[in-house]
Design a protein around this motif. Structure first.
Motif, PDB file in Angstrom:
ATOM      1  N   GLY A  24       7.087  -1.041   7.729  1.00 22.12           N
ATOM      2  CA  GLY A  24       7.373   0.381   7.884  1.00 22.12           C
ATOM      3  C   GLY A  24       7.358   1.101   6.558  1.00 22.12           C
ATOM      4  N   ALA A  25       7.555   2.416   6.602  1.00 24.31           N
ATOM      5  CA  ALA A  25       7.647   3.188   5.361  1.00 24.31           C
ATOM      6  C   ALA A  25       8.813   2.657   4.526  1.00 24.31           C
ATOM      7  CB  ALA A  25       7.827   4.668   5.685  1.00 24.31           C
ATOM      8  N   PHE A  26       9.948   2.439   5.203  1.00 20.58           N
ATOM      9  CA  PHE A  26      11.071   1.742   4.586  1.00 20.58           C
ATOM     10  C   PHE A  26      11.339   0.507   5.429  1.00 20.58           C
ATOM     11  CE2 PHE A  26      15.538   0.592   4.327  1.00 20.58           C
ATOM     12  CZ  PHE A  26      15.715   0.496   2.948  1.00 20.58           C
ATOM     13  N   ALA A  27      11.173  -0.650   4.842  1.00 20.92           N
ATOM     14  CA  ALA A  27      11.290  -1.900   5.600  1.00 20.92           C
ATOM     15  C   ALA A  27      12.352  -2.798   4.977  1.00 20.92           C
ATOM     16  CB  ALA A  27       9.952  -2.626   5.622  1.00 20.92           C
ATOM     17  N   LEU A  28      13.259  -3.253   5.835  1.00 22.40           N
ATOM     18  CA  LEU A  28      14.282  -4.213   5.423  1.00 22.40           C
ATOM     19  C   LEU A  28      14.120  -5.448   6.298  1.00 22.40           C
ATOM     20  CD1 LEU A  28      16.855  -4.951   3.834  1.00 22.40           C
ATOM     21  CD2 LEU A  28      18.179  -3.817   5.615  1.00 22.40           C
TER      22      LEU A  28
ATOM     23  N   VAL B 210       7.408  -5.411   4.637  1.00 20.72           N
ATOM     24  CA  VAL B 210       6.189  -4.784   4.120  1.00 20.72           C
ATOM     25  C   VAL B 210       6.325  -3.280   4.312  1.00 20.72           C
ATOM     26  CG1 VAL B 210       3.681  -4.618   4.287  1.00 20.72           C
ATOM     27  CG2 VAL B 210       4.807  -6.804   4.747  1.00 20.72           C
ATOM     28  N   GLY B 211       6.247  -2.506   3.225  1.00 21.40           N
ATOM     29  CA  GLY B 211       6.373  -1.059   3.371  1.00 21.40           C
ATOM     30  C   GLY B 211       6.274  -0.345   2.040  1.00 21.40           C
ATOM     31  N   ALA B 212       6.323   0.976   2.096  1.00 27.53           N
ATOM     32  CA  ALA B 212       6.320   1.762   0.864  1.00 27.53           C
ATOM     33  C   ALA B 212       7.516   1.347  -0.001  1.00 27.53           C
ATOM     34  CB  ALA B 212       6.380   3.247   1.193  1.00 27.53           C
ATOM     35  N   ILE B 213       8.674   1.222   0.664  1.00 26.77           N
ATOM     36  CA  ILE B 213       9.864   0.640   0.026  1.00 26.77           C
ATOM     37  C   ILE B 213      10.265  -0.561   0.867  1.00 26.77           C
ATOM     38  CG2 ILE B 213      12.261   1.010  -0.650  1.00 26.77           C
ATOM     39  CD1 ILE B 213      11.645   3.983  -0.859  1.00 26.77           C
TER      40      ILE B 213
ATOM     41  N   ALA C  57       9.116  -9.534  -0.233  1.00 29.55           N
ATOM     42  CA  ALA C  57       8.945  -8.086  -0.107  1.00 29.55           C
ATOM     43  C   ALA C  57       7.613  -7.663  -0.700  1.00 29.55           C
ATOM     44  CB  ALA C  57      10.090  -7.358  -0.807  1.00 29.55           C
ATOM     45  N   ILE C  58       6.866  -6.882   0.082  1.00 28.95           N
ATOM     46  CA  ILE C  58       5.567  -6.387  -0.363  1.00 28.95           C
ATOM     47  C   ILE C  58       5.542  -4.878  -0.155  1.00 28.95           C
ATOM     48  CG2 ILE C  58       3.062  -6.512  -0.030  1.00 28.95           C
ATOM     49  CD1 ILE C  58       3.503  -9.314   1.190  1.00 28.95           C
ATOM     50  N   GLY C  59       5.268  -4.109  -1.241  1.00 30.31           N
ATOM     51  CA  GLY C  59       5.238  -2.665  -1.060  1.00 30.31           C
ATOM     52  C   GLY C  59       5.089  -1.917  -2.362  1.00 30.31           C
ATOM     53  N   GLY C  60       5.106  -0.591  -2.244  1.00 33.12           N
ATOM     54  CA  GLY C  60       5.038   0.247  -3.440  1.00 33.12           C
ATOM     55  C   GLY C  60       6.206  -0.066  -4.359  1.00 33.12           C
ATOM     56  N   LEU C  61       7.394  -0.099  -3.769  1.00 29.03           N
ATOM     57  CA  LEU C  61       8.597  -0.570  -4.466  1.00 29.03           C
ATOM     58  C   LEU C  61       9.112  -1.760  -3.682  1.00 29.03           C
ATOM     59  CD1 LEU C  61      10.900  -0.389  -6.519  1.00 29.03           C
ATOM     60  CD2 LEU C  61      12.032   1.245  -4.994  1.00 29.03           C
ATOM     61  N   ALA C  62       9.090  -2.939  -4.284  1.00 32.23           N
ATOM     62  CA  ALA C  62       9.455  -4.162  -3.576  1.00 32.23           C
ATOM     63  C   ALA C  62      10.626  -4.849  -4.273  1.00 32.23           C
ATOM     64  CB  ALA C  62       8.260  -5.108  -3.512  1.00 32.23           C
TER      65      ALA C  62
END
Length: 256
Positions: free
Chosen positions: A151-155, A161-164, A170-175
Motif C-alpha cells: 500500500g501507500a503506507f504499508a505495515l 511494500v509501499g511508498a512508506i 520492507a521495500i519502498g520509498g522510505l523503508a
C-alpha cells in the motif's frame, strides 16, 4: 416519487448536508444516509420533525401525493434528481467460516466496512483484504496492515511494500525493517539510495558498521568504484558478524 427521493429533494432544497439535517432532528449522518439509500426508514417522530422542517405534509414527504400537484412536482424533481448522487453495493456470501462470511464486498460513495475471509471495502478486515484501509494476512490498500502488506503506507509483520513501508522485510520509498530496501532505507541491513544500517549498508550513500557504496561511512568501508572481490565483502561480514545468514551474504555480495 419514493420517500428517499423526496428526502433528498427537500434536504437539498433547504441547502442542508446529511450531517446538518441529522443534527437538526437528532440523528447521525449515517442514519440520514441509510434513509436516502432506502436501507431503513425513519420513525414517525422523525417524519413529523422533517415535515415541520421542510414545511410539507407527511404525505408529501413520503411520496403519497396524487393528482396534478404531484405530477407537476415530480416533473420538477426529475430535472433535479435525474442522477443518483450516491451509489452503494454490498455482497455477503451465505457461506461462513466460524461465523465470518467467506466473501464480504461493501463498496460505495462514503465509508463502508467489510469483514470476511475475503474482504473488499473502504475499510476491510479479512484473511485477504483490499480497501482504502485494509487489515489482514494479505493486505492491499492505501493504508495496509498485515502479515504481508502492500500500500501507500504499508505495515507488515513479514513483508511490507509501499511508498512508506515498515516490516521485517520492507521495500519502498522510505523503508524501515530488519532488511530495508528503498530510496531511503533504515534497518539492521539496508540497501538503497541512502542506506543507514546497524550492521551492513549498501547504496549511493551508505552508513553502517560495514558500508558499501559511492559515499561510505563506517568501520569497514568498500568503494563500489574500485574492483572489489566479492569474497572480500563476504569475509569482512563473516569476520564481524559470523552468524550472518547466507541470504544476506549473497545479497550484499551481489551489490558489487
Amino acid at each position: 416519487m419514493t420517500f428517499q427521493e423526496q428526502l433528498i429533494y427537500y434536504r437539498k432544497k433547504q441547502g442542508l448536508s446529511q450531517e446538518q439535517l441529522g443534527n437538526q432532528i437528532g440523528v447521525s449522518r449515517q442514519t440520514v444516509s441509510k434513509w436516502e439509500l432506502g436501507l431503513t426508514t425513519p420513525e414517525m417522530d422523525k417524519l413529523i420533525q422533517m415535515s415541520r422542517l421542510f414545511d410539507v405534509s407527511i404525505d408529501e414527504l413520503v411520496g403519497n401525493q396524487r393528482g396534478s400537484e404531484a405530477t407537476g412536482r415530480e416533473k420538477k424533481q426529475d430535472v433535479v434528481e435525474v442522477h443518483f448522487y450516491k451509489w452503494h453495493y454490498e455482497y455477503k456470501s451465505k457461506t461462513t467460516i466460524f461465523g465470518i462470511p467467506l466473501v464480504h464486498i461493501h463498496l460505495g460513495h462514503g465509508f463502508y466496512k467489510a469483514r470476511g475471509i475475503i474482504a473488499v471495502g473502504t475499510i476491510a478486515k479479512g484473511i485477504l483484504s483490499a480497501g482504502v484501509v485494509s487489515m489482514g494476512i494479505l493486505s492491499l490498500g492505501a493504508l495496509s496492515f498485515g502479515l504481508l502488506s502492500v500500500g501507500a503506507f504499508a505495515l507488515g509483520l513479514l513483508l511490507a511494500v509501499g511508498a512508506i513501508s515498515i516490516g521485517t522485510v520492507a521495500i519502498g520509498g522510505l523503508a524501515l525493517g530488519i532488511l530495508a530496501i528503498g530510496g531511503c532505507a533504515l534497518g539492521v541491513y539496508s540497501i538503497g539510495g541512502a542506506a543507514i544500517a546497524l550492521r551492513i549498508a549498501a547504496g549511493g550513500y551508505a552508513n553502517a558498521a560495514i558500508a558499501i557504496g559511492d559515499q561510505t561511512n563506517g568501520q569497514t568501508v568498500f568503494d563500489i568504484h574500485q574492483n572489489i572481490p566479492a569474497d572480500a565483502i563476504k569475509n569482512a561480514i563473516l569476520e564481524k558478524f559470523p552468524r550472518t545468514w547466507k541470504l544476506i551474504l549473497d545479497l550484499f555480495r551481489a551489490v558489487v
